[in-house]
Write a protein that holds these residues in place. Structure first.
Motif, PDB file in Angstrom:
ATOM      1  N   MET A  31      -2.038  -6.482   0.681  1.00 47.51           N
ATOM      2  CA  MET A  31      -3.196  -5.886   1.331  1.00 47.51           C
ATOM      3  C   MET A  31      -4.413  -5.931   0.404  1.00 47.51           C
ATOM      4  O   MET A  31      -4.298  -6.082  -0.815  1.00 47.51           O
ATOM      5  CB  MET A  31      -2.880  -4.442   1.711  1.00 47.51           C
ATOM      6  CG  MET A  31      -1.588  -4.280   2.516  1.00 47.51           C
ATOM      7  SD  MET A  31      -1.594  -5.192   4.080  1.00 47.51           S
ATOM      8  CE  MET A  31      -2.523  -4.061   5.126  1.00 47.51           C
ATOM      9  N   TYR A  34      -9.517  -2.643  -0.758  1.00 52.68           N
ATOM     10  CA  TYR A  34     -10.054  -1.593   0.110  1.00 52.68           C
ATOM     11  C   TYR A  34      -8.919  -0.836   0.779  1.00 52.68           C
ATOM     12  O   TYR A  34      -8.872   0.400   0.770  1.00 52.68           O
ATOM     13  CB  TYR A  34     -10.976  -2.206   1.167  1.00 52.68           C
ATOM     14  CG  TYR A  34     -11.237  -1.282   2.338  1.00 52.68           C
ATOM     15  CD1 TYR A  34     -12.214  -0.297   2.263  1.00 52.68           C
ATOM     16  CD2 TYR A  34     -10.472  -1.373   3.507  1.00 52.68           C
ATOM     17  CE1 TYR A  34     -12.431   0.574   3.326  1.00 52.68           C
ATOM     18  CE2 TYR A  34     -10.688  -0.511   4.574  1.00 52.68           C
ATOM     19  CZ  TYR A  34     -11.657   0.469   4.477  1.00 52.68           C
ATOM     20  OH  TYR A  34     -11.864   1.339   5.514  1.00 52.68           O
ATOM     21  N   TRP A  35      -7.984  -1.565   1.377  1.00 48.69           N
ATOM     22  CA  TRP A  35      -6.875  -0.938   2.094  1.00 48.69           C
ATOM     23  C   TRP A  35      -6.003  -0.115   1.155  1.00 48.69           C
ATOM     24  O   TRP A  35      -5.601   1.010   1.484  1.00 48.69           O
ATOM     25  CB  TRP A  35      -6.041  -1.997   2.803  1.00 48.69           C
ATOM     26  CG  TRP A  35      -4.853  -1.429   3.521  1.00 48.69           C
ATOM     27  CD1 TRP A  35      -3.607  -1.218   3.011  1.00 48.69           C
ATOM     28  CD2 TRP A  35      -4.812  -0.953   4.865  1.00 48.69           C
ATOM     29  NE1 TRP A  35      -2.787  -0.650   3.950  1.00 48.69           N
ATOM     30  CE2 TRP A  35      -3.498  -0.481   5.096  1.00 48.69           C
ATOM     31  CE3 TRP A  35      -5.744  -0.905   5.900  1.00 48.69           C
ATOM     32  CZ2 TRP A  35      -3.111   0.045   6.331  1.00 48.69           C
ATOM     33  CZ3 TRP A  35      -5.356  -0.378   7.118  1.00 48.69           C
ATOM     34  CH2 TRP A  35      -4.052   0.090   7.330  1.00 48.69           C
ATOM     35  N   GLN A  36      -5.705  -0.666   0.000  1.00 51.48           N
ATOM     36  CA  GLN A  36      -4.828   0.029  -0.938  1.00 51.48           C
ATOM     37  C   GLN A  36      -5.437   1.345  -1.414  1.00 51.48           C
ATOM     38  O   GLN A  36      -4.712   2.287  -1.729  1.00 51.48           O
ATOM     39  CB  GLN A  36      -4.545  -0.877  -2.139  1.00 51.48           C
ATOM     40  CG  GLN A  36      -3.718  -2.107  -1.802  1.00 51.48           C
ATOM     41  CD  GLN A  36      -3.485  -2.987  -3.010  1.00 51.48           C
ATOM     42  OE1 GLN A  36      -2.970  -2.540  -4.048  1.00 51.48           O
ATOM     43  NE2 GLN A  36      -3.857  -4.254  -2.902  1.00 51.48           N
ATOM     44  N   HIS A  39      -5.733   3.726   2.412  1.00 51.34           N
ATOM     45  CA  HIS A  39      -4.592   3.995   3.269  1.00 51.34           C
ATOM     46  C   HIS A  39      -3.667   5.126   2.821  1.00 51.34           C
ATOM     47  O   HIS A  39      -3.294   5.973   3.647  1.00 51.34           O
ATOM     48  CB  HIS A  39      -3.794   2.693   3.447  1.00 51.34           C
ATOM     49  CG  HIS A  39      -2.605   2.822   4.341  1.00 51.34           C
ATOM     50  ND1 HIS A  39      -1.325   2.577   3.897  1.00 51.34           N
ATOM     51  CD2 HIS A  39      -2.484   3.185   5.643  1.00 51.34           C
ATOM     52  CE1 HIS A  39      -0.472   2.764   4.886  1.00 51.34           C
ATOM     53  NE2 HIS A  39      -1.139   3.126   5.957  1.00 51.34           N
ATOM     54  N   ARG A 141     -15.698   3.770   6.401  1.00 52.68           N
ATOM     55  CA  ARG A 141     -14.448   3.997   5.669  1.00 52.68           C
ATOM     56  C   ARG A 141     -13.860   5.353   6.004  1.00 52.68           C
ATOM     57  O   ARG A 141     -12.645   5.484   6.250  1.00 52.68           O
ATOM     58  CB  ARG A 141     -14.703   3.882   4.165  1.00 52.68           C
ATOM     59  CG  ARG A 141     -13.438   3.882   3.283  1.00 52.68           C
ATOM     60  CD  ARG A 141     -12.824   5.265   3.031  1.00 52.68           C
ATOM     61  NE  ARG A 141     -13.784   6.272   2.626  1.00 52.68           N
ATOM     62  CZ  ARG A 141     -14.153   6.498   1.374  1.00 52.68           C
ATOM     63  NH1 ARG A 141     -13.621   5.813   0.393  1.00 52.68           N
ATOM     64  NH2 ARG A 141     -15.049   7.454   1.098  1.00 52.68           N
ATOM     65  N   HIS A 144     -12.386   5.225   9.388  1.00 51.47           N
ATOM     66  CA  HIS A 144     -11.153   4.438   9.355  1.00 51.47           C
ATOM     67  C   HIS A 144      -9.997   5.287   8.822  1.00 51.47           C
ATOM     68  O   HIS A 144      -8.901   5.307   9.405  1.00 51.47           O
ATOM     69  CB  HIS A 144     -11.357   3.206   8.469  1.00 51.47           C
ATOM     70  CG  HIS A 144     -10.264   2.193   8.573  1.00 51.47           C
ATOM     71  ND1 HIS A 144     -10.211   1.084   7.761  1.00 51.47           N
ATOM     72  CD2 HIS A 144      -9.164   2.115   9.375  1.00 51.47           C
ATOM     73  CE1 HIS A 144      -9.138   0.365   8.068  1.00 51.47           C
ATOM     74  NE2 HIS A 144      -8.491   0.973   9.030  1.00 51.47           N
ATOM     75  N   ASP A 255      -5.444  -4.590   8.326  1.00 49.88           N
ATOM     76  CA  ASP A 255      -6.388  -4.646   7.209  1.00 49.88           C
ATOM     77  C   ASP A 255      -7.691  -5.309   7.641  1.00 49.88           C
ATOM     78  O   ASP A 255      -7.719  -6.116   8.576  1.00 49.88           O
ATOM     79  CB  ASP A 255      -5.747  -5.443   6.063  1.00 49.88           C
ATOM     80  CG  ASP A 255      -6.348  -5.136   4.706  1.00 49.88           C
ATOM     81  OD1 ASP A 255      -7.425  -4.520   4.654  1.00 49.88           O
ATOM     82  OD2 ASP A 255      -5.730  -5.512   3.697  1.00 49.88           O
ATOM     83  N   ASP A 326      -7.074   3.206  14.765  1.00 53.43           N
ATOM     84  CA  ASP A 326      -7.418   2.439  13.569  1.00 53.43           C
ATOM     85  C   ASP A 326      -7.654   0.960  13.809  1.00 53.43           C
ATOM     86  O   ASP A 326      -8.354   0.319  13.009  1.00 53.43           O
ATOM     87  CB  ASP A 326      -6.343   2.627  12.504  1.00 53.43           C
ATOM     88  CG  ASP A 326      -4.938   2.407  13.015  1.00 53.43           C
ATOM     89  OD1 ASP A 326      -4.558   3.046  14.004  1.00 53.43           O
ATOM     90  OD2 ASP A 326      -4.204   1.594  12.432  1.00 53.43           O
ATOM     91  N   ALA A 330     -10.849  -0.288  12.033  1.00 50.94           N
ATOM     92  CA  ALA A 330     -10.748  -1.331  11.009  1.00 50.94           C
ATOM     93  C   ALA A 330     -11.720  -2.463  11.309  1.00 50.94           C
ATOM     94  O   ALA A 330     -12.348  -3.032  10.400  1.00 50.94           O
ATOM     95  CB  ALA A 330      -9.319  -1.859  10.934  1.00 50.94           C
TER      96      ALA A 330
END
Length: 545
Positions: A31, A34-36, A39, A141, A144, A255, A326, A330
């Protein structure tokens, strides 16, 4: 040979004490940064809320990323909370607590969420000043993250009644869960691309020959969509409303690295053509229900009907909570990041606007504001890394082996019933087939009935969806609920990962196309263009040549 065969071997260490299990169903590739960052806390918050609401013996699930791969760990409920959890569990089935959540979703969360999506969607990020754009990135963000938490908050309501039905109905009839899940077909309109906007689109095109002619025009897909939007009348208004609903949703995945529907105009246009024709096979669910009900002992017949009704009532939440939460959020975050990327590109700070998708939120804002941020080379390396590896390069478990499931016989009856339904449901979301595959025959899970032969279309992600032609058999690692937009194009679907309640399984059932999931090796053994037979009754995929 996979893309990862030539990549450097990775080193994996557990992110903390205890057992950590990989989730290749939802995260088949590494991923983004940003996602890490975004999330884990949102995921933990949402899972903790549903665990406490239903009196579960877990306190939610936490996720951590190792080399970009997601690993989950179940958190035990605090010892001091167990008596209260037991009391709450007693209420779950007696009061049908999922109905409370369903009402909350329909009357509050879903409409307010759509309104927030549209408010953010109405902003043109390219027209903002640098400072305003950084603020907008942060707003997207935060939204999200809130949508991730919301997605997870409604998980139990979506799966508990289904799991409970499967446990009891299988005990009464001896039938496999794959056959029992066929009775869910038709209860999740969203999983087959259904919406008020799609229904309006079908009606409008059925009554407008000139709009249908434009739809079938063999021209640049993006220009055809624009012509349809400008067509006027009900057809033009209907296409505008539909694109407003789905245009900024991701097509697949979770993602921001994945494209939105409007970024794939060719695939989107062909899917609209397929949806407007609407030649899906008729459902035989009423006949199947009667046949299965006839196998239920008379003393359990009324209970069977009641359990099936509750399962069908909330089944749509499995995909709705993602499509309207989401998946859309996203896509809006991706749109904002790409606008920031264009600005950084114009100033020579990065080499392509897509590189901004590899940055964390703070890095995005820094690049927009002209402060220190990652170099173009660093962002390019991150993208290359994510493309080079798949979940098959990561160990399934980090830390000690997973503990044995709890002995349900030692729990109070209501708690045992709750845990049994939970374990069955989770097993059908994440579990793949364990049967040993042959060279030309793969054994997966029978997700959706039917037999179909057609060309295999090996697709590793949304950027390749443009290669899908009408009648192809999709061969992929896994899909999300967002993929429902493209299902009208397919003759069958086969995945490496996921079980009978994975999104790919649900979507294929709702569309009525043969589906086999959890084969583990389809993407390795089936080359693009091969002729394959998908047997959704037996859960087998045969390579014919």
């Amino acid at each position: 040979m996979t893309a990862s065969d030539s990549a450097t071997p990775l080193h994996f260490e557990p992110p903390g004490p205890g057992t950590w299990e990989q989730d290749p169903v939802h995260f088949p590739r590494p991923m983004t940064h940003y996602w890490q960052e975004m999330h884990p806390p949102a995921f933990k918050k949402g899972t903790g809320e549903f665990a406490r609401f239903y009196g579960m013996l877990i306190d939610g699930i936490q996720v951590a990323y190792v080399n970009g791969f997601g690993y989950n760990q179940k958190l035990p409920a605090p010892e001091a909370d167990i008596p209260e959890r037991f009391k709450r569990a007693e209420q779950v089935y007696a009061q049908k607590l999922w109905r409370e959540q369903l009402k909350d979703w329909d009357e509050k969360h879903k409409p307010s969420t759509i309104a927030t999506h549209r408010k953010l969607q109405a902003v043109d990020p390219g027209s903002l000043s640098d400072e305003e754009l950084a603020t907008y990135l942060t707003r997207c963000r935060d939204h999200h993250a809130a949508m991730i938490a919301q997605h997870m908050r409604f998980t139990a309501a979506a799966v508990l009644p289904t799991g409970d039905f499967l446990v009891h109905a299988a005990e009464w009839t001896g039938l496999p869960h794959s056959e029992l899940l066929g009775l869910m077909r038709g209860s999740a309109e969203v999983s087959s691309g259904g919406s008020e906007e799609m229904a309006r689109l079908k009606r409008a095109f059925a009554n407008d020959a000139s709009a249908r002619k434009i739809l079938e025009t063999d021209r640049d897909p993006a220009k055809v969509l624009e012509r349809l939007r400008a067509h006027g009348g009900e057809a033009g208004a209907a296409i505008e409303a539909y694109l407003d609903l789905v245009g900024n949703r991701l097509i697949d995945g979770f993602d921001i690295a994945e494209p939105t529907a409007l970024e794939l105009p060719d695939a989107l246009l062909r899917a609209i053509r397929g949806a407007v024709v609407d030649d899906a096979p008729a459902s035989d669910v009423e006949e199947s229900t009667a046949e299965i009900r006839a196998q239920v002992p008379a003393k359990h017949a009324q209970e069977f009907d009641a359990l099936l009704a509750e399962a069908r009532l909330t089944y749509r939440l499995r995909d709705e909570r993602g499509v309207y939460s989401d998946i859309w959020a996203a896509g809006l975050m991706r749109r904002a990041a790409l606008a920031a990327g264009r600005r950084a590109l114009d100033r020579g700070r990065i080499d392509a606007r897509q590189q901004m998708l590899e940055a964390g939120l703070g890095e995005m804002c820094a690049l927009v504001m002209g402060r220190d941020g990652p170099s173009a080379d660093e962002l390019a390396k991150r993208a290359q890394y994510r493309a080079a590896y798949t979940a098959k390069d990561a160990p399934p478990v980090l830390g000690p082996p997973p503990p044995l499931p709890p002995d349900l016989s030692k729990l109070p009856p209501a708690v045992a019933r709750l845990m049994r339904a939970t374990l069955v449901s989770l097993g059908h979301i994440f579990g793949s087939s364990k049967a040993e595959n042959k060279e030309t025959v793969l054994y997966g899970l029978a997700a959706s009935k039917g037999l179909y032969e057609g060309p295999a279309r090996r697709v590793s992600g949304p950027p390749e969806f443009g290669r899908i032609a009408k009648g192809d058999v999709l061969i992929t690692e896994s899909t999300t609920e967002a993929f429902n937009i493209l299902l009208p194009l397919l003759g069958g679907i086969v995945t490496d990962n996921g079980g009978l309640l994975s999104h790919a399984a649900i979507v294929s059932r709702e569309y009525g196309i043969p589906g086999v999931v959890g084969t583990r090796e389809a993407t390795e053994k089936i080359a693009d263009g091969m002729l394959v037979r998908v047997d959704g009754d037996a859960g087998e995929v045969t390579v014919l040549g």
